[in-house]
Design an enzyme around this catalytic site. Structure first.
Site, PDB file in Angstrom:
ATOM      1  N   TYR A  30      15.609  25.464 -52.013  1.00 56.93           N
ATOM      2  CA  TYR A  30      14.939  26.758 -51.850  1.00 56.93           C
ATOM      3  C   TYR A  30      13.518  26.762 -52.394  1.00 56.93           C
ATOM      4  O   TYR A  30      12.689  27.549 -51.977  1.00 56.93           O
ATOM      5  CB  TYR A  30      15.717  27.856 -52.578  1.00 56.93           C
ATOM      6  CG  TYR A  30      16.846  28.469 -51.795  1.00 56.93           C
ATOM      7  CD1 TYR A  30      17.782  27.676 -51.135  1.00 56.93           C
ATOM      8  CD2 TYR A  30      16.986  29.850 -51.731  1.00 56.93           C
ATOM      9  CE1 TYR A  30      18.833  28.263 -50.443  1.00 56.93           C
ATOM     10  CE2 TYR A  30      18.028  30.436 -51.042  1.00 56.93           C
ATOM     11  CZ  TYR A  30      18.948  29.644 -50.397  1.00 56.93           C
ATOM     12  OH  TYR A  30      19.978  30.226 -49.723  1.00 56.93           O
ATOM     13  N   LYS A  64      26.315  15.941 -52.662  1.00 56.02           N
ATOM     14  CA  LYS A  64      26.345  15.095 -51.446  1.00 56.02           C
ATOM     15  C   LYS A  64      25.843  13.727 -51.865  1.00 56.02           C
ATOM     16  O   LYS A  64      24.857  13.210 -51.346  1.00 56.02           O
ATOM     17  CB  LYS A  64      25.478  15.760 -50.356  1.00 56.02           C
ATOM     18  CG  LYS A  64      25.606  15.127 -48.979  1.00 56.02           C
ATOM     19  CD  LYS A  64      26.938  15.330 -48.312  1.00 56.02           C
ATOM     20  CE  LYS A  64      27.023  14.532 -47.025  1.00 56.02           C
ATOM     21  NZ  LYS A  64      28.369  14.548 -46.402  1.00 56.02           N
ATOM     22  N   ASP A  73      30.825  18.779 -47.940  1.00 54.33           N
ATOM     23  CA  ASP A  73      31.558  18.998 -46.684  1.00 54.33           C
ATOM     24  C   ASP A  73      33.060  19.096 -46.960  1.00 54.33           C
ATOM     25  O   ASP A  73      33.758  19.967 -46.431  1.00 54.33           O
ATOM     26  CB  ASP A  73      31.243  17.901 -45.646  1.00 54.33           C
ATOM     27  CG  ASP A  73      31.332  16.483 -46.205  1.00 54.33           C
ATOM     28  OD1 ASP A  73      31.448  16.309 -47.441  1.00 54.33           O
ATOM     29  OD2 ASP A  73      31.288  15.535 -45.396  1.00 54.33           O
ATOM     30  N   ASP A 126      24.880  28.673 -51.900  1.00 50.96           N
ATOM     31  CA  ASP A 126      24.672  29.806 -50.993  1.00 50.96           C
ATOM     32  C   ASP A 126      25.765  29.817 -49.925  1.00 50.96           C
ATOM     33  O   ASP A 126      26.406  30.833 -49.661  1.00 50.96           O
ATOM     34  CB  ASP A 126      23.287  29.687 -50.340  1.00 50.96           C
ATOM     35  CG  ASP A 126      23.032  30.796 -49.339  1.00 50.96           C
ATOM     36  OD1 ASP A 126      23.300  31.964 -49.678  1.00 50.96           O
ATOM     37  OD2 ASP A 126      22.574  30.498 -48.218  1.00 50.96           O
ATOM     38  N   ASP A 130      29.569  32.267 -49.765  1.00 49.28           N
ATOM     39  CA  ASP A 130      29.929  33.197 -48.680  1.00 49.28           C
ATOM     40  C   ASP A 130      31.339  32.895 -48.178  1.00 49.28           C
ATOM     41  O   ASP A 130      32.137  33.806 -47.931  1.00 49.28           O
ATOM     42  CB  ASP A 130      28.957  33.067 -47.493  1.00 49.28           C
ATOM     43  CG  ASP A 130      27.872  34.136 -47.529  1.00 49.28           C
ATOM     44  OD1 ASP A 130      27.540  34.601 -48.633  1.00 49.28           O
ATOM     45  OD2 ASP A 130      27.351  34.493 -46.452  1.00 49.28           O
TER      46      ASP A 130
HETATM   47  C1  IPM Z   1      22.252  35.179 -51.300  1.00 51.18           C
HETATM   48  C2  IPM Z   1      21.403  35.460 -50.097  1.00 51.18           C
HETATM   49  C3  IPM Z   1      19.991  35.016 -50.401  1.00 51.18           C
HETATM   50  C4  IPM Z   1      20.007  33.535 -50.657  1.00 51.18           C
HETATM   51  C5  IPM Z   1      18.963  35.371 -49.310  1.00 51.18           C
HETATM   52  C6  IPM Z   1      18.966  36.861 -49.000  1.00 51.18           C
HETATM   53  C7  IPM Z   1      17.591  34.889 -49.654  1.00 51.18           C
HETATM   54  O1  IPM Z   1      21.930  34.829 -48.989  1.00 51.18           O
HETATM   55  O2  IPM Z   1      21.946  35.743 -52.366  1.00 51.18           O
HETATM   56  O3  IPM Z   1      23.202  34.403 -51.183  1.00 51.18           O
HETATM   57  O4  IPM Z   1      19.996  32.729 -49.731  1.00 51.18           O
HETATM   58  O5  IPM Z   1      20.058  33.149 -51.841  1.00 51.18           O
HETATM   59 MG    MG Z   2      23.807  33.882 -49.329  1.00 49.31          MG
END
Ligand code: IPM
Ligand code: MG
Length: 363
Positions: free
Chosen positions: A140, A190, A222, A246, A250
């Site tokens: 990032y 990785k 992975d 990230d 999710d």
């Molecule tokens: C998260 C979000 C952020 C990230 C975005 C909105 C920049 O997806 O907090 O996971 O990628 O860190």
């Molecule tokens: Mg995110």
């Protein structure tokens, strides 16, 4: 006395933060916590107003407060804004400016919501894991980055970079958290392909020597993605870099069927933190008054616990949230079992009201 900066942000952000503020105000008054709050624009809302997603006045307020409560930022209307001024860039800058390197993302299943998972209930029943994501370095933030012409061809590039101290501090944080939980830590990398992961693994191993009680394992990213959907209960604490974290967080959040339920914390080395729901700004349902405020309300609880040292208030909020779930109240996002059980679907405001009355009745 402590100060909290409130950043409602974009999309459903203002609606859910409004409910969370009502809850914070309620415990602040009833338990005499001495918290003052100050609201500031951030993200797309700040871009609209000041041409900058993180204006100086907002950044300074965040710097000068003990904790930050954030709703969510972003939305498709900002896709055309200059890259450096998009809401997400404001969020990344805020994380970096405040050195909020340790992102704690719990994925736990609320027993009342076992049927809301997309996995079979027995695979997720009792799931309680914590992803510790490095938040201020890695892909990032690595330099160089950009889009340029190379040999006449437009080329986009980013750099995945981690220094030893950066790996060390997130590893220490993860081992400390593992010590307070199930004493198992899985580091995700990785290493079979990336040099940055080779160093990551070496440093995590080294830090681990100071935590002999923690069972340390390593997994390629992975495989970790596969294991999360195959047998998620094998994990206690997972530590990983920015981009892997990230993506995996999710997936982990969705396992619980409760993405509208999960809070998160982003902490610096001194305990200051920014607290926000794991979910995004949900522009598709913004303004309709149906967003689930519980993740934001639980973010308030996490903030009271981890940055403001008010565990009793945090416990009270957690209990109130459990109570409304037990009473069968659901916002639409977690109402998968509505047909089968005695469930009442409520809107954002009604959910806030229910948490407040559960708090009042308990005290
Ligand atoms: C998260 C979000 C952020 C990230 C975005 C909105 C920049 O997806 O907090 O996971 O990628 O860190
Ligand atoms: Mg995110």
């Amino acid at each position: 006395m402590s100060t909290v900066t409130i950043l409602p942000g974009d999309g459903i952000g203002p609606e859910i933060v409004h409910q969370a503020m009502r809850v914070l105000d309620a415990v602040n008054t009833s338990m005499n916590l001495g918290i003052t709050t100050e609201e500031h624009v951030f993200g797309g809302a700040a871009y609209d107003k000041h041409g900058d997603p993180l204006p100086d006045v907002t950044l300074n307020a965040c710097r000068n407060s003990d904790a930050i409560l954030l709703g969510a930022v972003g939305g498709p209307v900002y896709d055309k804004a200059p890259r450096d001024l998009r809401p997400e860039r404001g969020l990344l800058r805020l994380r970096a400016e405040l050195d909020l390197f340790a992102n704690l993302r719990p994925a736990m299943l609320f027993p009342e919501l076992a049927d809301a998972s997309s996995l079979k209930a027995e695979l997720v029943a009792g799931l309680d894991m914590m992803i510790v994501r490095e938040l201020t370095s890695g892909l990032y933030f690595g330099q160089p980055r950009g889009i340029e012409i190379r040999d006449g061809v437009r080329t986009g590039f980013n750099t995945m970079v981690y220094s030893e101290p950066e790996i060390e501090r997130i590893a220490i944080r993860a081992f400390e958290i593992a010590m307070q939980r199930g004493k198992r830590l899985c580091s995700v990398d990785k290493m079979n392909v990336l040099e940055v992961s080779e160093l990551w693994r070496e440093v995590v191993e080294r830090v681990g020597q100071s935590y002999p009680e923690v069972e340390l394992s390593h997994m390629y990213v992975d495989n970790a993605a596969m294991q999360l959907v195959r047998a998620p209960k094998q994990f206690d604490v997972m530590v990983t870099g920015n981009i892997f974290g990230d993506i995996l967080s999710d997936a982990a959040a969705m396992l619980t069927g409760s993405i509208g339920m999960l809070p998160s914390a982003s902490l610096d080395s001194e305990g200051k933190g920014m607290y926000e729901p794991i979910h995004g700004s949900a522009p598709d349902i913004a303004g309709q008054g149906i967003a689930n405020p519980l993740a934001t309300i639980l973010s308030v609880s996490m903030m009271l616990r981890y940055s403001l040292n008010k565990a009793a208030a945090a416990d009270a909020i957690d209990a109130a949230v459990s109570k409304v779930l037990k009473d069968g109240l659901r916002c639409k996002d977690i109402a998968n079992d509505a047909a089968a059980n005695e469930i009442k679907i409520v809107n954002t405001d009604e959910m806030g009201n229910a948490v407040l009355s559960a708090l009042n009745n308990a005290s």
